[in-house]
Design a protein around this motif. Sequence first.
Motif, PDB file in Angstrom:
ATOM      1  N   THR A 100       0.857  -1.179   0.000  1.00 33.63           N
ATOM      2  CA  THR A 100       0.000   0.000   0.000  1.00 33.63           C
ATOM      3  C   THR A 100       0.899   1.236   0.000  1.00 33.63           C
ATOM      4  OG1 THR A 100      -0.089  -0.017   2.421  1.00 33.63           O
ATOM      5  CG2 THR A 100      -1.876  -1.128   1.236  1.00 33.63           C
ATOM      6  N   ASP A 124      -0.346  -3.139 -10.369  1.00 35.09           N
ATOM      7  CA  ASP A 124      -1.476  -2.437  -9.774  1.00 35.09           C
ATOM      8  C   ASP A 124      -2.643  -3.409  -9.638  1.00 35.09           C
ATOM      9  OD1 ASP A 124      -3.499  -0.627  -9.061  1.00 35.09           O
ATOM     10  OD2 ASP A 124      -2.557   0.974 -10.224  1.00 35.09           O
ATOM     11  N   ILE A 126      -5.762  -2.559  -8.426  1.00 41.65           N
ATOM     12  CA  ILE A 126      -7.049  -1.874  -8.394  1.00 41.65           C
ATOM     13  C   ILE A 126      -7.766  -2.116  -9.724  1.00 41.65           C
ATOM     14  CG2 ILE A 126      -8.202   0.335  -8.028  1.00 41.65           C
ATOM     15  CD1 ILE A 126      -5.644   1.263  -6.591  1.00 41.65           C
ATOM     16  N   SER A 127      -9.077  -2.356  -9.665  1.00 39.94           N
ATOM     17  CA  SER A 127      -9.823  -2.760 -10.854  1.00 39.94           C
ATOM     18  C   SER A 127      -9.998  -1.635 -11.866  1.00 39.94           C
ATOM     19  CB  SER A 127     -11.201  -3.307 -10.454  1.00 39.94           C
ATOM     20  OG  SER A 127     -11.935  -2.330  -9.729  1.00 39.94           O
ATOM     21  N   LEU A 132      -7.458   4.020  -5.009  1.00 46.28           N
ATOM     22  CA  LEU A 132      -8.407   3.263  -4.203  1.00 46.28           C
ATOM     23  C   LEU A 132      -9.203   4.191  -3.294  1.00 46.28           C
ATOM     24  CD1 LEU A 132      -9.249   0.312  -3.769  1.00 46.28           C
ATOM     25  CD2 LEU A 132      -7.458   0.118  -2.044  1.00 46.28           C
ATOM     26  N   MET A 160     -12.837  -4.968   1.780  1.00 49.52           N
ATOM     27  CA  MET A 160     -12.446  -5.154   0.395  1.00 49.52           C
ATOM     28  C   MET A 160     -13.149  -6.389  -0.169  1.00 49.52           C
ATOM     29  SD  MET A 160      -8.416  -4.166   0.218  1.00 49.52           S
ATOM     30  CE  MET A 160      -8.657  -3.582  -1.478  1.00 49.52           C
ATOM     31  N   THR A 165      -9.536  -6.036  -5.324  1.00 49.04           N
ATOM     32  CA  THR A 165      -9.455  -5.073  -6.426  1.00 49.04           C
ATOM     33  C   THR A 165     -10.283  -3.824  -6.164  1.00 49.04           C
ATOM     34  OG1 THR A 165     -11.277  -6.201  -7.555  1.00 49.04           O
ATOM     35  CG2 THR A 165      -9.027  -6.862  -8.152  1.00 49.04           C
ATOM     36  N   ALA A 166     -11.129  -3.847  -5.120  1.00 50.18           N
ATOM     37  CA  ALA A 166     -12.014  -2.713  -4.864  1.00 50.18           C
ATOM     38  C   ALA A 166     -12.550  -2.783  -3.443  1.00 50.18           C
ATOM     39  CB  ALA A 166     -13.179  -2.710  -5.864  1.00 50.18           C
TER      40      ALA A 166
END
Length: 286
Positions: A100, A124, A126-127, A132, A160, A165-166
Amino acid sequence: MFDYPLRDTSICLGVDGIYYLTGTTGSPDWWAVTGDIQIWKSPDLVDWTPLLTEPRRRSIVWNVDREGTWQKPIQLRDGAPFRPLWAPELHYLKGTYWLTYSIPRLGNGLLRSISGLPEGPYADNISVDSPLSPYIDASLFQDEDGQVYFLCDNGKIARMNEDMTALVEELQLLKPANAEHVGFEGTFLFKANGLYHLAGADFVDGDYHCFVASSEHIYGPYGDRYLAIPHGGHNTFFQDKSGQWWSTFFGNNDSAPFKERPAALRIEFDSDLRIKPMGNGGDKYG
């Protein structure tokens, strides 16, 4: 002594029994244009060496300009270029390593080691191609049931999804009973002795401390915040190979004999299950 400038120290005990250390780099101007995430390793919390990746990259496992997208824009602060990378943390969850970090004014990122190794390479996770969250500082916490939570800023938390991913809910602020927040930055959460311990960094009379509030439930209610690690602002907590709990810190004032150098100290829990540093020469410095 770990003789390399670093702030916001984070230490993770790897699945291989090696300790891995990261934190904010970019000395002497911590608010300039940086972008590296570096990692060091140690078998014993005393002797540290760079985690070698490729020969020319040494301890650098990820770089904004080389591998970033939304993280790249450079802004101005007081007329000077501004795009630091702050407070990376390394976590081992779900069979791999995660990083992070935050880019002030842009937001938080989350990286996953696609090799399962601490040196990466990192991608990465994150979707969408965006932060984020829009806040500073970021951390992860995995509860005993396997659920992973994202934390940031001054005590904000959200669950999460399964593949991380989100977020699956809105961020909410965890508040101590006696304060608006546990700290204005540097949020970290861990569980010990049946309690969730929420840590944060805050200034009091110019000194940068670590405050903690505790709860039986992850969303609270949390008890009063208290001074846990004097001068230990923006730290993390971890267990060593024997199960002993430690707090990281760094020399964050001009009088510190190891200014802006990472360190760690053993902690204990008193009869009220409050955290305090151990005495009797229990410190070990990175």
